[in-house]
Enzyme design. Structure first.
Site, PDB file in Angstrom:
ATOM      1  N   GLU A  23       3.878   4.178   0.011  1.00 41.99           N
ATOM      2  CA  GLU A  23       4.877   4.624  -0.957  1.00 41.99           C
ATOM      3  C   GLU A  23       5.786   5.656  -0.299  1.00 41.99           C
ATOM      4  O   GLU A  23       5.490   6.132   0.809  1.00 41.99           O
ATOM      5  CB  GLU A  23       4.180   5.222  -2.187  1.00 41.99           C
ATOM      6  CG  GLU A  23       3.311   4.225  -2.933  1.00 41.99           C
ATOM      7  CD  GLU A  23       2.738   4.785  -4.221  1.00 41.99           C
ATOM      8  OE1 GLU A  23       3.046   5.957  -4.568  1.00 41.99           O
ATOM      9  OE2 GLU A  23       1.992   4.052  -4.902  1.00 41.99           O
ATOM     10  N   GLY A  26      19.913  -0.071  34.814  1.00 39.91           N
ATOM     11  CA  GLY A  26      20.953  -0.154  33.787  1.00 39.91           C
ATOM     12  C   GLY A  26      20.868  -1.408  32.950  1.00 39.91           C
ATOM     13  O   GLY A  26      21.162  -1.386  31.743  1.00 39.91           O
ATOM     14  N   LEU A  71       0.824  -1.204   0.000  1.00 43.35           N
ATOM     15  CA  LEU A  71       0.000   0.000   0.000  1.00 43.35           C
ATOM     16  C   LEU A  71       0.860   1.257   0.000  1.00 43.35           C
ATOM     17  O   LEU A  71       0.709   2.124  -0.855  1.00 43.35           O
ATOM     18  CB  LEU A  71      -0.923   0.011   1.224  1.00 43.35           C
ATOM     19  CG  LEU A  71      -1.847  -1.194   1.430  1.00 43.35           C
ATOM     20  CD1 LEU A  71      -2.658  -1.020   2.724  1.00 43.35           C
ATOM     21  CD2 LEU A  71      -2.774  -1.391   0.242  1.00 43.35           C
ATOM     22  N   GLU A 127      -0.550   0.331  10.548  1.00 41.76           N
ATOM     23  CA  GLU A 127      -1.993   0.217  10.292  1.00 41.76           C
ATOM     24  C   GLU A 127      -2.748   1.490  10.661  1.00 41.76           C
ATOM     25  O   GLU A 127      -3.866   1.459  11.166  1.00 41.76           O
ATOM     26  CB  GLU A 127      -2.604  -0.975  11.051  1.00 41.76           C
ATOM     27  CG  GLU A 127      -1.851  -2.288  10.894  1.00 41.76           C
ATOM     28  CD  GLU A 127      -1.932  -2.861   9.486  1.00 41.76           C
ATOM     29  OE1 GLU A 127      -2.183  -2.097   8.553  1.00 41.76           O
ATOM     30  OE2 GLU A 127      -1.738  -4.073   9.339  1.00 41.76           O
TER      31      GLU A 127
END
Length: 387
Positions: free
Chosen positions: A126, A342, A124, A365
């Site tokens: 780009e 840490g 989907l 999404e």
């Protein structure tokens, strides 16, 4: 109102949990750090039938209910969120094909996709169009019995294994509004001009590739137009993304669960000033906060999944679950790092990977800020009520 899983769902969850504990948890950290592709894990998911989660039984899939669907992504992400991505894009595409494909397309692809013999994804986004899908520039020009496709797609999960790869294109670039001229084509990986050009480096979400895909004069037979009718690609993609938001929400729950598990274990074992750090109120407060966030996210995710099983429009519910659960995953990962001190910053502990993986869920999404506007518009339009 019953918040419990049924017997079948519990058995499914327990089977997944055993698989994750035996096959994913022991290797995830080392394989992620070395960049090793999780081939054996993928084989295990195939053996469990997980590639058929979103494929109806009549085509050889599991035809899983959406709560079971969510359980799969929750458990796998508890072990390694990146591996869940391999299954996620595949499942979104299978759902879209099962719902919108022609009968010929379903017969051709779904049985092999259900077994994992074939794998797929969805192209989907780009370089200049992510959330704004109507802004895509990939075009498909009709030429006789074919479409000729040109464009570039980015961030494509499973790109090196997807065959076919559903690609969102503009079959009518002049259409207004733009979505009326958008369609989805099922592109075969061996098509001349189809090229996976690069793997994109990422902060987290490792274990699966995210790639750039370039299409240069790729000829795609018109029979590969999803559903056989032009101009429906945007609606087809958005309906599939409803399941994608359930899987992102469930992945978020899995990450939050692992953050809780690691934090609880560390609070019991790590000592300071002669006693376990879990005896200190500051640590107790953070543990309680993680647990509350986790359970709230889980219940909202299962609620949205169950609403989808009822067959109602649930873009609002899936959006709410995705944005809430992903926010909680980030908060739980951050608190887990604080509890570890840490050591939470060390690559020898799981927490730093959770901290890197969690932010993707607020982006994938549909970004959370965009989903907030989607939810608000739905409420204002009266398409959803809160009661």
């Amino acid at each position: 109102m019953d918040f419990r899983l049924n017997d079948e769902q519990r058995l499914f969850r327990d089977t997944l949990r055993s698989f994750v504990d035996k096959e994913i948890v022991p290797v995830a950290r080392d394989w992620e750090q070395s960049g090793r592709y999780p081939t054996e894990i993928v084989t295990g998911m195939r053996d469990l039938g997980l590639f058929g989660l979103a494929v109806p039984e009549e085509y050889g899939g599991l035809g899983a209910d959406m709560v079971s669907f969510a359980l799969a992504f929750e458990e796998i992400s508890r072990g390694w969120m990146g591996v869940a991505g391999i299954l996620g894009s595949h499942s979104v595409s299978c759902f879209m094909l099962a719902r919108h494909g022609t009968e010929e397309q379903k017969q051709q692809y779904l049985p092999a996709l259900a077994t994992g013999e074939r794998r797929t994804g969805i192209a989907l986004t780009e370089p200049g169009a992510g959330t704004d899908l109507q802004g895509i520039r990939t075009t498909a020009r009709r030429d006789g019995d074919d479409y000729v496709v040109n464009g570039t797609k980015m961030w494509i999960t499973n790109a090196r294994y997807a065959d076919p790869l559903p690609v969102l294109v503009k079959t009518d670039p002049s259409a207004s509004p733009a979505h009326r001229g958008m369609s989805i084509l099922l592109v075969h990986a061996d098509s001349p001009g189809f090229e996976v050009t690069a793997d994109i480096g990422k902060l987290g979400y490792k274990g699966t590739e995210s790639c750039e895909v370039v299409l240069t004069d790729v000829r795609v037979p018109a029979s590969q137009l999803l559903g056989g009718v032009e101009g429906r690609g945007m609606q087809q993609a958005l309906s599939a993304l409803e399941t994608g938001r359930i899987n992102i929400a469930a992945r978020s729950v899995g990450v939050a669960q692992r953050a809780y598990d690691e934090s609880l274990s560390y609070a019991r074992e790590r000592t300071a000033f002669g006693q376990p750090i879990g005896d200190f109120q500051a640590i107790q407060l953070r543990l309680a906060e993680i647990a509350v966030r986790l359970q709230a996210a889980r219940l909202m995710t299962y609620w949205a999944a169950s609403r989808m099983d009822e067959g109602v429009r649930m873009d609002t519910e899936s959006g709410m679950a995705k944005l809430f659960a992903s926010d909680q995953a980030m908060a739980c990962a951050a608190d887990a790092m604080r509890i570890h001190g840490g050591y939470g910053y060390s690559t020898e502990f799981e927490v730093e990977r959770l901290y890197r993986d969690a932010p993707l869920m607020s982006i994938g999404e549909g970004t959370n800020d965009v989903l907030r506007t989607v939810v608000a518009k739905s409420l204002l339009a009266g398409r959803a009520t809160i009661s």
